[in-house]
Design a protein around this motif. Structure first.
Motif, PDB file in Angstrom:
ATOM      1  N   GLU A  41       3.159   1.788  12.244  1.00  0.00           N
ATOM      2  CA  GLU A  41       2.497   0.768  11.415  1.00  0.00           C
ATOM      3  C   GLU A  41       2.295   1.263   9.977  1.00  0.00           C
ATOM      4  N   ALA A  42       1.933   2.529   9.816  1.00  0.00           N
ATOM      5  CA  ALA A  42       1.646   3.074   8.491  1.00  0.00           C
ATOM      6  C   ALA A  42       2.879   3.119   7.593  1.00  0.00           C
ATOM      7  N   ASP A  43       4.077   3.117   8.179  1.00  0.00           N
ATOM      8  CA  ASP A  43       5.300   3.221   7.388  1.00  0.00           C
ATOM      9  C   ASP A  43       5.902   1.866   7.012  1.00  0.00           C
ATOM     10  N   LYS A  44       5.297   0.773   7.448  1.00  0.00           N
ATOM     11  CA  LYS A  44       5.838  -0.550   7.131  1.00  0.00           C
ATOM     12  C   LYS A  44       6.009  -0.785   5.636  1.00  0.00           C
ATOM     13  N   PRO A  45       5.080  -0.358   4.775  1.00  0.00           N
ATOM     14  CA  PRO A  45       5.307  -0.563   3.341  1.00  0.00           C
ATOM     15  C   PRO A  45       6.551   0.154   2.815  1.00  0.00           C
ATOM     16  N   ALA A  46       6.882   1.304   3.374  1.00  0.00           N
ATOM     17  CA  ALA A  46       8.087   2.021   2.946  1.00  0.00           C
ATOM     18  C   ALA A  46       9.336   1.213   3.268  1.00  0.00           C
ATOM     19  N   PHE A  47       9.383   0.649   4.469  1.00  0.00           N
ATOM     20  CA  PHE A  47      10.533  -0.172   4.850  1.00  0.00           C
ATOM     21  C   PHE A  47      10.611  -1.437   4.001  1.00  0.00           C
ATOM     22  N   ALA A  48       9.450  -2.024   3.697  1.00  0.00           N
ATOM     23  CA  ALA A  48       9.427  -3.232   2.867  1.00  0.00           C
ATOM     24  C   ALA A  48       9.942  -2.924   1.462  1.00  0.00           C
ATOM     25  N   TYR A  49       9.519  -1.801   0.909  1.00  0.00           N
ATOM     26  CA  TYR A  49      10.007  -1.406  -0.412  1.00  0.00           C
ATOM     27  C   TYR A  49      11.515  -1.129  -0.371  1.00  0.00           C
ATOM     28  N   ALA A  50      11.962  -0.426   0.632  1.00  0.00           N
ATOM     29  CA  ALA A  50      13.391  -0.114   0.766  1.00  0.00           C
ATOM     30  C   ALA A  50      14.221  -1.391   0.886  1.00  0.00           C
ATOM     31  N   ARG A  51      13.698  -2.377   1.602  1.00  0.00           N
ATOM     32  CA  ARG A  51      14.399  -3.657   1.769  1.00  0.00           C
ATOM     33  C   ARG A  51      14.478  -4.399   0.438  1.00  0.00           C
ATOM     34  N   GLU A  52      13.345  -4.479  -0.260  1.00  0.00           N
ATOM     35  CA  GLU A  52      13.324  -5.225  -1.514  1.00  0.00           C
ATOM     36  C   GLU A  52      14.126  -4.526  -2.615  1.00  0.00           C
ATOM     37  N   ASP A  71       0.824  -1.191   0.000  1.00  0.00           N
ATOM     38  CA  ASP A  71       0.000   0.000   0.000  1.00  0.00           C
ATOM     39  C   ASP A  71       0.869   1.255   0.000  1.00  0.00           C
ATOM     40  N   LEU A  72       2.065   1.146  -0.495  1.00  0.00           N
ATOM     41  CA  LEU A  72       3.011   2.261  -0.493  1.00  0.00           C
ATOM     42  C   LEU A  72       2.565   3.328  -1.488  1.00  0.00           C
ATOM     43  N   SER A  73       2.491   4.554  -1.031  1.00  0.00           N
ATOM     44  CA  SER A  73       2.107   5.649  -1.923  1.00  0.00           C
ATOM     45  C   SER A  73       3.241   5.940  -2.899  1.00  0.00           C
ATOM     46  N   SER A  74       2.895   6.524  -4.017  1.00  0.00           N
ATOM     47  CA  SER A  74       3.929   6.861  -4.996  1.00  0.00           C
ATOM     48  C   SER A  74       4.887   7.910  -4.432  1.00  0.00           C
ATOM     49  N   ASP A  75       4.389   8.786  -3.548  1.00  0.00           N
ATOM     50  CA  ASP A  75       5.264   9.780  -2.914  1.00  0.00           C
ATOM     51  C   ASP A  75       6.294   9.104  -2.010  1.00  0.00           C
ATOM     52  N   ALA A  76       5.864   8.107  -1.230  1.00  0.00           N
ATOM     53  CA  ALA A  76       6.795   7.403  -0.344  1.00  0.00           C
ATOM     54  C   ALA A  76       7.808   6.607  -1.161  1.00  0.00           C
ATOM     55  N   LYS A  77       7.339   5.950  -2.235  1.00  0.00           N
ATOM     56  CA  LYS A  77       8.262   5.212  -3.099  1.00  0.00           C
ATOM     57  C   LYS A  77       9.302   6.161  -3.685  1.00  0.00           C
ATOM     58  N   GLN A  78       8.865   7.310  -4.166  1.00  0.00           N
ATOM     59  CA  GLN A  78       9.799   8.288  -4.738  1.00  0.00           C
ATOM     60  C   GLN A  78      10.775   8.773  -3.678  1.00  0.00           C
ATOM     61  N   ARG A  79      10.301   8.962  -2.458  1.00  0.00           N
ATOM     62  CA  ARG A  79      11.181   9.426  -1.378  1.00  0.00           C
ATOM     63  C   ARG A  79      12.252   8.382  -1.071  1.00  0.00           C
ATOM     64  N   ILE A  80      11.888   7.096  -1.047  1.00  0.00           N
ATOM     65  CA  ILE A  80      12.873   6.025  -0.837  1.00  0.00           C
ATOM     66  C   ILE A  80      13.895   6.044  -1.975  1.00  0.00           C
ATOM     67  N   ASP A  81      13.407   6.157  -3.216  1.00  0.00           N
ATOM     68  CA  ASP A  81      14.311   6.213  -4.366  1.00  0.00           C
ATOM     69  C   ASP A  81      15.250   7.417  -4.259  1.00  0.00           C
ATOM     70  N   ASP A  82      14.724   8.551  -3.839  1.00  0.00           N
ATOM     71  CA  ASP A  82      15.545   9.756  -3.667  1.00  0.00           C
ATOM     72  C   ASP A  82      16.588   9.573  -2.562  1.00  0.00           C
ATOM     73  N   LEU A  83      16.211   8.882  -1.482  1.00  0.00           N
ATOM     74  CA  LEU A  83      17.161   8.631  -0.395  1.00  0.00           C
ATOM     75  C   LEU A  83      18.304   7.748  -0.875  1.00  0.00           C
ATOM     76  N   TYR A  84      17.995   6.768  -1.719  1.00  0.00           N
ATOM     77  CA  TYR A  84      19.056   5.915  -2.254  1.00  0.00           C
ATOM     78  C   TYR A  84      19.983   6.734  -3.153  1.00  0.00           C
ATOM     79  N   THR A  85      19.420   7.605  -3.960  1.00  0.00           N
ATOM     80  CA  THR A  85      20.231   8.476  -4.809  1.00  0.00           C
ATOM     81  C   THR A  85      21.140   9.360  -3.959  1.00  0.00           C
ATOM     82  N   ALA A  86      20.610   9.896  -2.872  1.00  0.00           N
ATOM     83  CA  ALA A  86      21.413  10.730  -1.965  1.00  0.00           C
ATOM     84  C   ALA A  86      22.529   9.913  -1.331  1.00  0.00           C
ATOM     85  N   ALA A  87      22.239   8.688  -0.950  1.00  0.00           N
ATOM     86  CA  ALA A  87      23.271   7.823  -0.361  1.00  0.00           C
ATOM     87  C   ALA A  87      24.357   7.522  -1.385  1.00  0.00           C
ATOM     88  N   CYS A  88      23.979   7.324  -2.642  1.00  0.00           N
ATOM     89  CA  CYS A  88      24.970   7.063  -3.694  1.00  0.00           C
ATOM     90  C   CYS A  88      25.883   8.267  -3.900  1.00  0.00           C
TER      91      CYS A  88
END
Length: 99
Positions: A48-59, A5-22
């Motif tokens: 609880e609401a942020d669990k999908p963000a962590f799951a996406y970040a893990r995968e 149930d991850l929102s597109s905004d949260a997915k984009q934020r995870i992707d942006d965090l990975y880019t920043a880490a790189c």
């Protein structure tokens, strides 16, 4: 692909965090990984609401909890690899120097 149930905004934020880490870790994969894990933890709580963000970040990027990250780093250290992902002959930060 992870179905959550991850929102597109949260997915984009995870992707942006990975880019920043790189950008922070450049060619040091271990630094990129630990920086990314820290950024995700800082950005998202463990509500609880942020669990999908962590799951996406893990995968998508191999996110690890702080305990998992410390265990991985301890195992690496025991195998002669520092937190930068380098051995005693290649780490410019002097991780293996003794005082």
């Amino acid at each position: 692909m992870l179905k959550t149930d991850l929102s597109s905004d949260a997915k984009q934020r995870i992707d942006d965090l990975y880019t920043a880490a790189c950008k922070h870790g450049t060619t040091y994969e271990a630094v990129v990984h630990s920086t990314f894990c820290d950024l995700v933890l800082d950005e998202f709580s463990d509500r609880e609401a942020d669990k999908p963000a962590f799951a996406y970040a893990r995968e998508a990027y191999g996110y690890q909890t702080q305990d998992e990250l410390r265990a991985t780093q301890a195992e690496d250290w025991n195998n002669g690899v520092c937190s930068h992902g380098l051995d005693w002959m290649t780490c410019p930060a002097g991780c293996f120097e003794q005082d």
